[in-house]
Design a protein around this motif. Structure first.
Motif, PDB file in Angstrom:
ATOM      1  N   ALA A   1     -32.341  23.119  -2.184  1.00  0.00           N
ATOM      2  CA  ALA A   1     -32.686  21.857  -2.846  1.00  0.00           C
ATOM      3  C   ALA A   1     -31.863  20.706  -2.278  1.00  0.00           C
ATOM      4  CB  ALA A   1     -32.469  21.982  -4.352  1.00  0.00           C
ATOM      5  N   ARG A   2     -30.587  20.932  -2.097  1.00  0.00           N
ATOM      6  CA  ARG A   2     -29.699  19.869  -1.621  1.00  0.00           C
ATOM      7  C   ARG A   2     -30.108  19.362  -0.241  1.00  0.00           C
ATOM      8  NH1 ARG A   2     -24.148  18.398  -2.529  1.00  0.00           N
ATOM      9  NH2 ARG A   2     -23.160  17.556  -0.650  1.00  0.00           N
ATOM     10  N   THR A   3     -30.384  20.273   0.682  1.00  0.00           N
ATOM     11  CA  THR A   3     -30.719  19.858   2.038  1.00  0.00           C
ATOM     12  C   THR A   3     -32.078  19.173   2.117  1.00  0.00           C
ATOM     13  OG1 THR A   3     -31.558  22.093   2.508  1.00  0.00           O
ATOM     14  CG2 THR A   3     -29.276  21.608   3.131  1.00  0.00           C
ATOM     15  N   ARG A   4     -32.867  19.258   1.067  1.00  0.00           N
ATOM     16  CA  ARG A   4     -34.119  18.500   0.966  1.00  0.00           C
ATOM     17  C   ARG A   4     -33.897  17.152   0.269  1.00  0.00           C
ATOM     18  NH1 ARG A   4     -35.386  23.727   1.436  1.00  0.00           N
ATOM     19  NH2 ARG A   4     -37.448  24.344   2.233  1.00  0.00           N
ATOM     20  N   GLY A   5     -32.659  16.864  -0.064  1.00  0.00           N
ATOM     21  CA  GLY A   5     -32.339  15.610  -0.716  1.00  0.00           C
ATOM     22  C   GLY A   5     -32.631  15.591  -2.194  1.00  0.00           C
ATOM     23  N   MET A   6     -32.720  16.773  -2.791  1.00  0.00           N
ATOM     24  CA  MET A   6     -33.111  16.846  -4.190  1.00  0.00           C
ATOM     25  C   MET A   6     -31.909  16.824  -5.129  1.00  0.00           C
ATOM     26  SD  MET A   6     -36.259  19.545  -4.043  1.00  0.00           S
ATOM     27  CE  MET A   6     -37.930  18.879  -3.962  1.00  0.00           C
ATOM     28  N   LYS A   7     -32.047  16.067  -6.201  1.00  0.00           N
ATOM     29  CA  LYS A   7     -31.082  16.078  -7.294  1.00  0.00           C
ATOM     30  C   LYS A   7     -31.424  17.237  -8.230  1.00  0.00           C
ATOM     31  CE  LYS A   7     -32.344  11.771  -7.745  1.00  0.00           C
ATOM     32  NZ  LYS A   7     -32.546  10.407  -8.280  1.00  0.00           N
ATOM     33  N   ILE A   8     -30.408  17.781  -8.900  1.00  0.00           N
ATOM     34  CA  ILE A   8     -30.588  19.025  -9.644  1.00  0.00           C
ATOM     35  C   ILE A   8     -30.093  18.891 -11.075  1.00  0.00           C
ATOM     36  CG2 ILE A   8     -29.911  21.469  -9.786  1.00  0.00           C
ATOM     37  CD1 ILE A   8     -29.450  21.317  -6.702  1.00  0.00           C
ATOM     38  N   LEU A   9     -30.914  19.330 -12.027  1.00  0.00           N
ATOM     39  CA  LEU A   9     -30.440  19.652 -13.371  1.00  0.00           C
ATOM     40  C   LEU A   9     -30.273  21.161 -13.394  1.00  0.00           C
ATOM     41  CD1 LEU A   9     -29.867  19.243 -16.409  1.00  0.00           C
ATOM     42  CD2 LEU A   9     -32.340  19.419 -16.790  1.00  0.00           C
ATOM     43  N   PHE A  10     -29.045  21.643 -13.613  1.00  0.00           N
ATOM     44  CA  PHE A  10     -28.832  23.090 -13.601  1.00  0.00           C
ATOM     45  C   PHE A  10     -28.944  23.655 -15.005  1.00  0.00           C
ATOM     46  CE2 PHE A  10     -26.648  27.125 -13.612  1.00  0.00           C
ATOM     47  CZ  PHE A  10     -27.207  27.721 -12.488  1.00  0.00           C
ATOM     48  N   GLN A  11     -29.764  24.671 -15.112  1.00  0.00           N
ATOM     49  CA  GLN A  11     -30.102  25.298 -16.382  1.00  0.00           C
ATOM     50  C   GLN A  11     -29.291  26.584 -16.540  1.00  0.00           C
ATOM     51  OE1 GLN A  11     -34.116  26.578 -16.203  1.00  0.00           O
ATOM     52  NE2 GLN A  11     -34.285  27.074 -18.357  1.00  0.00           N
ATOM     53  N   VAL A  12     -28.345  26.586 -17.472  1.00  0.00           N
ATOM     54  CA  VAL A  12     -27.533  27.773 -17.751  1.00  0.00           C
ATOM     55  C   VAL A  12     -28.289  28.629 -18.762  1.00  0.00           C
ATOM     56  CG1 VAL A  12     -25.323  28.644 -18.619  1.00  0.00           C
ATOM     57  CG2 VAL A  12     -25.409  26.503 -17.319  1.00  0.00           C
ATOM     58  N   GLY A  13     -28.995  29.631 -18.279  1.00  0.00           N
ATOM     59  CA  GLY A  13     -29.743  30.508 -19.173  1.00  0.00           C
ATOM     60  C   GLY A  13     -28.798  31.297 -20.048  1.00  0.00           C
ATOM     61  N   MET A  14     -28.997  31.216 -21.360  1.00  0.00           N
ATOM     62  CA  MET A  14     -28.069  31.828 -22.313  1.00  0.00           C
ATOM     63  C   MET A  14     -28.523  33.210 -22.776  1.00  0.00           C
ATOM     64  SD  MET A  14     -25.619  29.555 -22.759  1.00  0.00           S
ATOM     65  CE  MET A  14     -24.940  29.669 -24.408  1.00  0.00           C
ATOM     66  N   TYR A  15     -29.366  33.855 -21.970  1.00  0.00           N
ATOM     67  CA  TYR A  15     -29.806  35.207 -22.297  1.00  0.00           C
ATOM     68  C   TYR A  15     -28.719  36.153 -21.814  1.00  0.00           C
ATOM     69  CZ  TYR A  15     -33.372  38.661 -23.418  1.00  0.00           C
ATOM     70  OH  TYR A  15     -34.079  39.675 -24.000  1.00  0.00           O
ATOM     71  N   ALA A  16     -27.936  36.686 -22.759  1.00  0.00           N
ATOM     72  CA  ALA A  16     -26.681  37.367 -22.423  1.00  0.00           C
ATOM     73  C   ALA A  16     -26.888  38.862 -22.208  1.00  0.00           C
ATOM     74  CB  ALA A  16     -25.662  37.141 -23.536  1.00  0.00           C
ATOM     75  N   PRO A  17     -26.126  39.458 -21.283  1.00  0.00           N
ATOM     76  CA  PRO A  17     -26.182  40.917 -21.097  1.00  0.00           C
ATOM     77  C   PRO A  17     -25.566  41.637 -22.288  1.00  0.00           C
ATOM     78  CG  PRO A  17     -24.424  39.974 -19.786  1.00  0.00           C
ATOM     79  CD  PRO A  17     -25.181  38.813 -20.373  1.00  0.00           C
ATOM     80  N   ALA A  18     -25.955  42.883 -22.494  1.00  0.00           N
ATOM     81  CA  ALA A  18     -25.471  43.643 -23.653  1.00  0.00           C
ATOM     82  C   ALA A  18     -23.947  43.729 -23.678  1.00  0.00           C
ATOM     83  CB  ALA A  18     -26.085  45.042 -23.638  1.00  0.00           C
ATOM     84  N   SER A  19     -23.326  43.821 -22.507  1.00  0.00           N
ATOM     85  CA  SER A  19     -21.868  43.956 -22.460  1.00  0.00           C
ATOM     86  C   SER A  19     -21.150  42.718 -22.963  1.00  0.00           C
ATOM     87  CB  SER A  19     -21.428  44.253 -21.025  1.00  0.00           C
ATOM     88  OG  SER A  19     -21.939  43.289 -20.125  1.00  0.00           O
ATOM     89  N   ALA A  20     -21.823  41.571 -23.038  1.00  0.00           N
ATOM     90  CA  ALA A  20     -21.196  40.348 -23.536  1.00  0.00           C
ATOM     91  C   ALA A  20     -21.019  40.366 -25.049  1.00  0.00           C
ATOM     92  CB  ALA A  20     -22.027  39.132 -23.135  1.00  0.00           C
ATOM     93  N   TYR A  21     -21.573  41.375 -25.716  1.00  0.00           N
ATOM     94  CA  TYR A  21     -21.472  41.481 -27.176  1.00  0.00           C
ATOM     95  C   TYR A  21     -20.447  42.524 -27.603  1.00  0.00           C
ATOM     96  CZ  TYR A  21     -25.893  38.909 -27.066  1.00  0.00           C
ATOM     97  OH  TYR A  21     -26.877  37.964 -26.843  1.00  0.00           O
ATOM     98  N   HIS A  22     -19.684  43.071 -26.669  1.00  0.00           N
ATOM     99  CA  HIS A  22     -18.732  44.145 -26.971  1.00  0.00           C
ATOM    100  C   HIS A  22     -17.388  43.579 -27.429  1.00  0.00           C
ATOM    101  CE1 HIS A  22     -21.057  47.173 -24.211  1.00  0.00           C
ATOM    102  NE2 HIS A  22     -21.709  46.854 -25.304  1.00  0.00           N
ATOM    103  N   CYS A  23     -17.359  43.102 -28.657  1.00  0.00           N
ATOM    104  CA  CYS A  23     -16.111  42.631 -29.245  1.00  0.00           C
ATOM    105  C   CYS A  23     -16.178  42.868 -30.749  1.00  0.00           C
ATOM    106  CB  CYS A  23     -15.866  41.158 -28.922  1.00  0.00           C
ATOM    107  SG  CYS A  23     -17.230  40.061 -29.326  1.00  0.00           S
ATOM    108  N   PRO A  24     -15.020  42.973 -31.418  1.00  0.00           N
ATOM    109  CA  PRO A  24     -15.007  43.306 -32.841  1.00  0.00           C
ATOM    110  C   PRO A  24     -15.770  42.323 -33.719  1.00  0.00           C
ATOM    111  CG  PRO A  24     -12.836  43.576 -31.900  1.00  0.00           C
ATOM    112  CD  PRO A  24     -13.657  42.911 -30.844  1.00  0.00           C
ATOM    113  N   ALA A  25     -15.888  41.068 -33.287  1.00  0.00           N
ATOM    114  CA  ALA A  25     -16.515  40.061 -34.141  1.00  0.00           C
ATOM    115  C   ALA A  25     -18.034  40.194 -34.209  1.00  0.00           C
ATOM    116  CB  ALA A  25     -16.154  38.666 -33.631  1.00  0.00           C
TER     117      ALA A  25
END
Length: 438
Positions: A142-166
């Motif tokens: 995208a950059r080398t085509r001169g494109m500006k970017i909105l970056f989308q942080v997808g919040m679909y989390a892997p199962a291991s991200a839920y491994h905490c007591p809370a």
């Protein structure tokens, strides 16, 4: 369908039947390549060109970052919905061809991203080197085509991200639930920003939290159940994300935090206008979501005022209703902002009820009014092409079909005519910003 079978791209709009398509419910076609082979394939560059910070300091990388994209008269942008899962040269080529389609329409700003479970190793917070190399190559395309970017942080989390007591009753597969571990989130987001911020200042958290939840998800005693928990938890996550971004500000990066692409398919104040949710579907209206983020008052201390820089929203309205429903949402936002205005970006939009070429053109013509009078700071049309036909959308919303044949010529011509009225220097980057990030 197996929920563990996932796609990394974001939620699409409602399909023809009015049922929301969950792209993450689709089976990924993951091809495992040796790391060194994929580094050689991507962009045809030597492996040293794909190293993140081994030969450059953070401040040197920050100097390559383009300015935020929300200023000036360039208000029209386009969503990219290409298939990333193989993370190989084929995926890069296909995504790059979609960038070329967008560029030929005269559009210089794109919305690109990747989801959490796509980017990490088994621990759920460490970036996968192969995916790092692929994402960097895609952003460079995208950059080398001169494109500006909105970056989308997808919040679909892997199962291991839920491994905490809370976390209660943690999911056994990747999930849109927001009760993942804070430590895993901040570690992941920090590492991701070190990769992404040299390419853009605009960061959008995303999983359309007011849509993608289940009544059976844990609500942690919130008196309003799971919907109340989501609204409370969202404010916490915005705060944590802002802390990560602020730490990067100290290194010279510019950072802009957007909301989570909140849905605005339906407004109960206008029940006979625009899109309607399927009967019995869980939904938090965008107006309710933004009121909660603003603490339901014009308080300078609310997360809407202290944490969120840009409000992102996804209206899918027909041409006749676009203006009245958007004005309603904009009034809600302005009533909660303590001082001045808050930029509003439509990070997905089209005609959600009349899918013909003429119907989409009618919605675009109404969108032009909002862009031209400055009501909307940026509007991303969904979508130039659907690169994943198995997601159930087919070519429903696309300007080009899967084989890149033009299927909505009236809309394409109108977009080209509109973008031609904006100087190219405002639409596209130039000079040093065209150089790839090594």
């Amino acid at each position: 369908m197996d929920i563990a079978a996932l796609r990394c791209m974001a939620l699409g709009p409602a399909n023809v039947s009015g049922e929301k398509v969950l792209e993450w419910q689709l089976t990924p076609r993951i091809i495992l390549f040796p790391l060194f082979a994929v580094l050689t394939l991507l962009c045809g560059q030597p492996m040293s060109a794909l190293a993140s910070t081994t030969t450059a300091t953070v401040r040197q990388l920050a100097a390559h970052q383009p300015p935020p994209t929300g200023s000036g008269g360039d208000r029209f942008a386009m969503d990219v919905n290409c298939d990333l899962w193989s993370a190989d040269q084929t995926a890069l080529s296909e995504c790059s061809k979609d960038l070329d389609l967008i560029s030929r329409l005269g559009v210089g700003t794109v919305r690109l991203g990747a989801s959490w479970e796509f980017m990490t190793l088994a621990d759920g917070s460490t970036l996968d080197p192969k995916r790092v190399a692929f994402l960097k190559s895609l952003l460079n395309a995208a950059r080398t085509r001169g494109m500006k970017i909105l970056f989308q942080v997808g919040m679909y989390a892997p199962a291991s991200a839920y491994h905490c007591p809370a976390t209660r009753n943690p999911p056994t597969a990747s999930s849109s639930r927001l009760d993942f571990c804070d430590a895993a989130f901040t570690k992941y987001l920090g590492s991701l920003m070190d990769l992404v911020l040299p390419f853009t200042a605009d960061i959008e958290l995303f999983n359309e939290t007011n849509w993608s939840f289940s009544a059976s998800d844990p609500s942690y005693g919130d008196p309003n159940g799971i919907s109340g928990y989501i609204l409370t938890r969202s404010k916490t996550l915005y705060s944590k994300a802002k802390t990560v971004l602020n730490s990067r500000n100290k290194s010279g990066y510019k950072t802009v935090l957007h909301t989570q692409g909140i849905s605005y398919f339906y407004n109960s104040a206008y029940p006979d206008r625009g899109w309607k949710p399927p009967a019995g579907n869980e939904l938090i209206e965008a107006t309710d979501y933004i009121k909660a983020i603003g603490n339901n008052t014009k308080s300078a201390l609310s997360p809407l005022n202290t944490t969120i820089d840009v409000v992102d929203v996804h209206p899918y309205f027909n041409g006749a209703d676009f203006d009245i429903l958007m004005q309603s949402f904009m009034t809600t936002v302005s009533n909660l902002v303590a001082s001045g205005s808050k930029p509003i970006w439509l990070t997905e939009t089209n005609n959600g009820t009349n899918l013909s070429d003429a119907g989409q053109l009618a919605a675009f013509n109404q969108l032009k009014v909002l862009m031209n009078n400055g009501s909307v700071a940026k509007a991303f049309w969904y979508v130039v092409r659907n690169g994943a036909p198995s997601n159930g959308e087919g070519d429903t919303y696309s300007i080009y079909d899967y084989n890149r044949n033009l299927i909505r010529p009236q809309l394409a011509a109108a977009i080209q005519a509109y973008t031609a009225t904006i100087p190219q220097g405002q639409r596209f980057l130039s000079g040093s910003y065209l150089m790839p990030i090594k």
